[in-house]
Write an enzyme that holds these catalytic residues in place. Structure first.
Site, PDB file in Angstrom:
ATOM      1  N   LYS A  59     -39.583  24.899  -0.945  1.00 42.39           N
ATOM      2  CA  LYS A  59     -40.654  23.904  -0.996  1.00 42.39           C
ATOM      3  C   LYS A  59     -40.708  23.047   0.265  1.00 42.39           C
ATOM      4  CE  LYS A  59     -38.038  21.028  -4.186  1.00 42.39           C
ATOM      5  NZ  LYS A  59     -37.262  20.289  -3.176  1.00 42.39           N
ATOM      6  N   ARG A  64     -39.231  13.985  -9.970  1.00 44.51           N
ATOM      7  CA  ARG A  64     -38.270  14.948 -10.501  1.00 44.51           C
ATOM      8  C   ARG A  64     -37.853  14.598 -11.921  1.00 44.51           C
ATOM      9  NH1 ARG A  64     -35.805  16.413  -4.944  1.00 44.51           N
ATOM     10  NH2 ARG A  64     -34.507  18.192  -5.359  1.00 44.51           N
ATOM     11  N   ARG A 112     -27.963  29.829   2.907  1.00 45.30           N
ATOM     12  CA  ARG A 112     -28.237  28.604   3.659  1.00 45.30           C
ATOM     13  C   ARG A 112     -26.951  27.810   3.871  1.00 45.30           C
ATOM     14  NH1 ARG A 112     -32.298  24.160   1.168  1.00 45.30           N
ATOM     15  NH2 ARG A 112     -30.444  23.429   0.095  1.00 45.30           N
ATOM     16  N   ARG A 138     -24.696  21.210   4.873  1.00 41.55           N
ATOM     17  CA  ARG A 138     -25.000  20.203   3.858  1.00 41.55           C
ATOM     18  C   ARG A 138     -23.860  20.123   2.845  1.00 41.55           C
ATOM     19  NH1 ARG A 138     -31.240  20.282   1.819  1.00 41.55           N
ATOM     20  NH2 ARG A 138     -30.145  19.810  -0.118  1.00 41.55           N
ATOM     21  N   ARG A 177     -26.933  21.945  -9.354  1.00 45.63           N
ATOM     22  CA  ARG A 177     -28.282  21.471  -9.007  1.00 45.63           C
ATOM     23  C   ARG A 177     -29.353  22.265  -9.753  1.00 45.63           C
ATOM     24  NH1 ARG A 177     -29.225  22.042  -3.213  1.00 45.63           N
ATOM     25  NH2 ARG A 177     -30.879  20.523  -3.345  1.00 45.63           N
TER      26      ARG A 177
END
Ligand code: AMP
Length: 187
Positions: A13, A88, A127, A133, A144
């Site tokens: 997104k 969210r 990723r 991250r 998540r």
């Protein structure tokens, strides 16, 4: 034009939101990006957000809502925006409704990128190899997804019931998905 872009973590997104914001000439407002910028500058907001983000949890609604309200009040977001990663939770939906009513504006559509869970976990693990991250470990990645299913997936029904939902297949090359979005959006 004012759009939301939704999708589970790893659905792409962020990438699509940047492209879409360029296309409609609106502000790209990503709550994840704003939080990450605050974390790297070690602001008070960043210090609060960091421990939730690192654990793959949502930052509390009151913190997130206040931040979005400030951001949407800025000049560049008044006429057009892509809101990426917000709302969210159902509480955030209510807050956004209130903000838009106050500004006398409304959403033109809610884009939902559809990607299956196994594909997502594979993408996120890939990723993780390069992103650096702190929320990109396998355990946090899985958590998540679960948080998304519990807290955010109910929003899809809310926006579908309002007639705003636009579902787009999120599997494929960036350009391919961008094309599908372009065709699916109201003009
Ligand atoms: P993202 O880059 O959109 O995946 O966001 C990264 C992290 O920032 C999330 O896992 C949350 O910890 C936090 N975050 C971003 N947007 C929100 C939101 N709307 N509500 C609560 N937490 C958020």
């Amino acid at each position: 034009m004012r759009f939301l872009i939704m999708g589970p973590p790893g659905a792409g997104k962020g990438t699509q939101a940047v492209l879409l914001a360029e296309r409609i000439g609106g502000a790209h407002v990503s709550t994840g990006d704003i939080f990450r910028a605050n974390v790297s500058e070690q602001t008070e907001l960043g210090k609060v957000a960091q421990r939730f983000m690192d654990a793959g949890e949502y930052v509390p609604d009151e913190v997130t809502n206040a931040m979005v309200k400030d951001r949407l009040a800025q000049e560049d977001a008044r006429e057009a925006f892509i809101l990426d990663g917000y709302p969210r939770t159902l509480d955030q939906v209510d807050t956004l409704d209130g903000i838009l009513t106050e500004f006398g504006s409304q959403l033109d559509g809610v884009l939902s990128l559809v990607v299956n869970k196994e594909e997502l976990i594979g993408r996120l693990l890939k990723r993780a190899e390069t992103s650096g991250r702190a929320d990109d470990t396998e355990e946090v990645i899985r958590h998540r997804q679960d948080v998304y299913t519990a807290e955010t997936s109910p929003l899809i029904k809310v926006y579908r019931d309002r007639g705003l939902l636009i579902e787009v297949n999120g599997i494929g090359e960036v350009d391919e998905v961008a094309d599908r979005i372009e065709k699916a959006l109201p003009h």
